[in-house]
Design an enzyme around this catalytic site. Structure first.
Site, mmCIF file in Angstrom:
data_model
loop_
_atom_site.group_PDB
_atom_site.id
_atom_site.type_symbol
_atom_site.label_atom_id
_atom_site.label_comp_id
_atom_site.label_asym_id
_atom_site.label_seq_id
_atom_site.Cartn_x
_atom_site.Cartn_y
_atom_site.Cartn_z
ATOM 1 N N ALA A 295 -21.434 4.045 -0.804
ATOM 2 C CA ALA A 295 -22.248 5.111 -0.190
ATOM 3 C C ALA A 295 -22.838 5.952 -0.323
ATOM 4 C CB ALA A 295 -21.141 5.145 1.107
ATOM 5 N N GLY A 296 -22.459 5.714 -1.447
ATOM 6 C CA GLY A 296 -22.912 6.579 -2.555
ATOM 7 C C GLY A 296 -22.890 8.023 -2.703
ATOM 8 N N LEU B 72 -17.993 -1.505 1.570
ATOM 9 C CA LEU B 72 -18.924 -0.233 0.926
ATOM 10 C C LEU B 72 -18.555 -0.049 0.246
ATOM 11 C CD1 LEU B 72 -18.072 2.713 3.990
ATOM 12 C CD2 LEU B 72 -19.249 0.200 4.175
ATOM 13 N N GLY B 73 -18.127 -1.123 -1.054
ATOM 14 C CA GLY B 73 -17.790 -0.834 -2.009
ATOM 15 C C GLY B 73 -16.882 -0.495 -3.032
ATOM 16 N N TYR C 211 0.543 -1.317 0.104
ATOM 17 C CA TYR C 211 0.286 -0.278 0.502
ATOM 18 C C TYR C 211 0.758 1.062 -0.587
ATOM 19 C CZ TYR C 211 -3.906 -3.075 1.203
ATOM 20 O OH TYR C 211 -4.390 -3.893 1.417
ATOM 21 N N HIS D 92 -1.048 -12.350 0.859
ATOM 22 C CA HIS D 92 -2.230 -11.308 0.532
ATOM 23 C C HIS D 92 -2.809 -12.359 -0.627
ATOM 24 C CE1 HIS D 92 -2.202 -6.585 -0.367
ATOM 25 N NE2 HIS D 92 -3.464 -7.337 -0.392
#
Length: 329
Positions: free
Chosen positions: A210-211, A204-205, A55, A123
């Protein structure tokens, strides 16, 4: 903050924090802002911090290391090894050989500024090196005290069974969300059978549920640009599904993020499996919002409606479908 006991006696906060968001992978963030958001999460009761060596090419671990200087005993620290190559998402390989494992644990420990990793994940599973050999190498690190528990990410049900024959496994990590349920076929049953906990990323995709995701806002380097689910065509196709999801959120009286988390924790109880979600964010207010989603209760009818959404989604959940568990089951 409630706690959850995963496998192998590892207890963590019921909500974790995903360290990928401490880098620019979802948009630019300064090290100081990333650190403030991380500190806010821990101040708010989150003790489980989940990151990986790749990361930000180590940047996430370095930022977490700043926190650990004064708060090491307050957190359960997870990081990962196994994804290699920096040619870009979709061009990376996987290594699980002993030499690589031992090299990477030392690099991670140095960046994190600690002498131990609470949970060390493979991983991705190396298609060449047998998983028994990889877990055997991590087992050596457990015996040396550098690693306390072992985890797997995107392993299949069979690979879980082979891994636990070498050493107890504390957790299996994969995406498990209201729009991504492939793990329920083989991975979840194997986790139950062998006493693993389940750690979900992208619950949360990746902001979509969350839009708050607009393809036009994605900049070069954003990981979602390489995932077919988030192409303009598929986002348009899936928009009615998102609108239906957000309508249910309105009915429940919560945000989309909170509904996504509520569904996930409901599924954990349904499958009688200890589960933890690790949403990341660049913003402290989003961390607070996510925390409020852990204890939301849904009716059976609401869960039934949400359960129908995944089968209608177009696009794969991963930038490298060949490396996730569903491709090998």
């Amino acid at each position: 903050m409630a706690t959850v006991e995963l496998g192998d006696g590892l207890t963590v906060s019921a909500l974790g924090f995903g360290g990928m968001s401490l880098t620019d992978v979802y948009g630019a963030v300064s090290d100081d802002d990333a650190f403030r958001t991380l500190a806010h999460a821990v101040d708010s009761g989150v003790t489980f911090i989940d990151t990986a060596n790749v990361y930000g090419d180590g940047r996430s671990e370095t930022t977490i290391g700043r926190l650990l200087k004064t708060r090491r005993d307050e957190v359960q620290l997870a990081t990962k090894f196994g994804i290699v190559g920096q040619g870009g998402v979709g061009q990376r390989g996987v290594r699980g050989d002993r030499e690589y494992v031992r090299e990477q644990v030392e690099l991670s420990l140095a960046r994190l500024g600690t002498d131990r990793i609470d949970l060390y994940y493979q991983h991705r599973v190396d298609p060449v090196v047998p998983i028994e050999e990889t877990i055997g190498a991590v087992k050596e690190l457990v015996e040396e005290g550098k690693v306390l528990h072992i985890g797997l990410s995107e392993a299949t049900g069979d690979e879980i069974r082979r891994a636990v024959s070498v050493h107890p496994i504390a957790a299996i990590q994969s995406e498990w969300s209201v729009v991504s349920r492939d793990v329920e076929r083989f991975v979840v049953p194997a986790a139950r059978e062998h006493g693993l906990g389940f750690v979900s990323y992208s619950t949360l995709g990746r902001k979509w549920l969350a839009g708050l995701l607009d393809h036009n806002d994605l900049v070069e380097g954003d990981v979602r640009l390489n995932i077919s689910r988030y192409t303009p065509t598929n986002l348009a196709y899936n928009k009615p599904i998102l609108e239906e999801f957000l309508q249910i959120a309105d009915e429940v009286g919560v945000t989309g993020a909170q509904l996504a988390l509520a569904w996930f924790y409901t599924k954990g109880r349904e499958f009688d499996l200890p589960v933890v979600s690790i949403p990341g964010s660049r913003f402290a207010e989003r961390v607070s919002e996510n925390l409020a989603g852990v204890d939301v209760e849904l009716t059976a009818q609401q869960v039934e409606r949400l359960d129908t959404l995944a089968a209608r989604i177009r696009g794969h959940r991963s930038a490298q479908p060949q490396l996730v568990s569903s491709a090998r089951e």
